[in-house]
Design an enzyme around this catalytic site. Sequence first.
Site, PDB file in Angstrom:
ATOM      1  N   LYS A 155       0.842  -1.193   0.000  1.00 52.41           N
ATOM      2  CA  LYS A 155       0.000   0.000   0.000  1.00 52.41           C
ATOM      3  C   LYS A 155       0.877   1.243   0.000  1.00 52.41           C
ATOM      4  CE  LYS A 155      -3.838   2.164   2.538  1.00 52.41           C
ATOM      5  NZ  LYS A 155      -4.676   2.112   3.744  1.00 52.41           N
ATOM      6  N   SER A 167      -9.185   1.644   2.743  1.00 53.84           N
ATOM      7  CA  SER A 167      -8.437   2.400   1.756  1.00 53.84           C
ATOM      8  C   SER A 167      -7.279   1.605   1.169  1.00 53.84           C
ATOM      9  CB  SER A 167      -7.879   3.676   2.423  1.00 53.84           C
ATOM     10  OG  SER A 167      -7.008   3.322   3.514  1.00 53.84           O
ATOM     11  N   SER A 193      -9.370  -1.053   6.985  1.00 49.21           N
ATOM     12  CA  SER A 193      -8.905  -1.069   5.599  1.00 49.21           C
ATOM     13  C   SER A 193      -7.956  -2.201   5.240  1.00 49.21           C
ATOM     14  CB  SER A 193      -8.265   0.278   5.252  1.00 49.21           C
ATOM     15  OG  SER A 193      -9.235   1.287   5.248  1.00 49.21           O
TER      16      SER A 193
END
Length: 517
Positions: free
Chosen positions: A109, A182, A206
């Site tokens: 990420k 996210s 997330s």
Amino acid sequence: MTRRQWPVAACIVSIALMTTAAFAQPRFHLIEATIDGIHAELRAGRLSCVGLVQAYLDRIKAYDQSGPVLNAIQNINPHALKQASELDARFKASGALAGPLHCIPVLLKDQFDTNFMPTTYGSALFKTFVPEQNATVVERLAAAGAIILAKSNMGEFAFAYSGSAFGDCHNAYDPSRSPSGSSCGTGAGIAANFAAVGIGEDTGGSVRGPAAHNNLVGLRPTLQLVSRAGMFPVTPTRDTLGPITRTVRDAAIVLDVIAGYDPKDPITAWSYDHVPATYTSFLTPNGLQGLRIGVIRVPTDNSTDTTKPDYKETQAAITRAAADMAARGAQMIDPIVIPDLKGLVTRAGGGETYEPETAINAFLAQHRNSPVQTFRELAESPVVNARRRDGLKKGLGHTVRELGHIEETLARDEVRTAVLRVMADNRLDMLFHATYDHAPASVPTSTPGTNRRLAASLSFPAISVPGGFFTYDLPIGLEFLGRPFAEGLLIKAAFDYEQTTKHRRPPSTVPALPQEP
């Protein structure tokens, strides 16, 4: 080709590949490859690290901005093939793997600092920003032999599934549906087999949300277990990070690498003497035998609509899962009642008001070359996604010394006490519930009915696992939640459930390529 035609085309390709496989009998399949499977092929000499990395890069090229257009990837590591070549040379010379993640391609990420490629935090404000130092998780992955294949798309500054840097992520099972946020790019990318394993971040859910919406395993560890050093913060009393993988075993292997004390994140000192020699020791064939598991049936979010068909499908999936686990020897307390649970979670809030400004200012101050220096600049920038900008503005001028934060903290303590009391009174090893009460929503809306904030409010560990499918082949995620530092026990239960039910299957939107191993 239209989106409706993709599943048909995928089916035709799959049939052709199965026919070829019947004659060729290949030993290794890139689709759904595991850490153990990759290592076995490397040791046998049937696969090179360069070949593996190139195969994943080919999939990204074919499907991320073409075909289903998952938009899961922000930037490819320009050094990935060179690192793979070096690992091949090292293995040839020594005959030994470089570590437990030798040549394992990772989707990271883009919330984590990397000094060898851009780190955007999902924002166009940072599109060319390259930090001077790596995040601790990056250093630990590299030391274990992993290759950061790419930085994955994310919700801007860790919110929702869209950002000004690269736009919306798309669900691997239906690109018109929410991938959850996210850590959306990591979830969609791992589901699409763009890499072997992924790393996400979990403030309000997330890691577990993208896992649930993409038919994956997502582990939110105990807050104090894994270092957040070099990770863009949101609310430090809730922020943590963990693996997003296709199997429970792979999640356990990755957790072995990233868990433990880091002086750069002093809160991890709490983990001292709580980390086992290996989390893989909990991967036992009869892990559910004798466990007492309480099933939460009530929604914990005000947006849940109990009259909707997909809510009823979720409840049916919980019922099937409870029966499956009872058949494996677990003692299921269904339902378990935690008085006023939704009210408790609601009062605990999400932490978005009082913590961000101080935390983000301190983080930006660590980066001498940051293009933006203050939280206020983020909140007032016209470049930032409008929805995210509005959310940031709510935190302007607030600190953790305000009465509102004290009330929120007291409410979180109340949730913890209520949950732990019910677990103690009923001698429970863990709780079990749906990650979401509803199916993935249509883009650009967020899926209603999240139950992910329960673990986030508690700062306790939780693992979301595949629990079947809604109508139209949309994944259902189910979640095990435990006491602090009970990751091993959660892995034990999740592994037995996974092996018994085998709900994981790859999305038809991203089939094998003709040249893939």
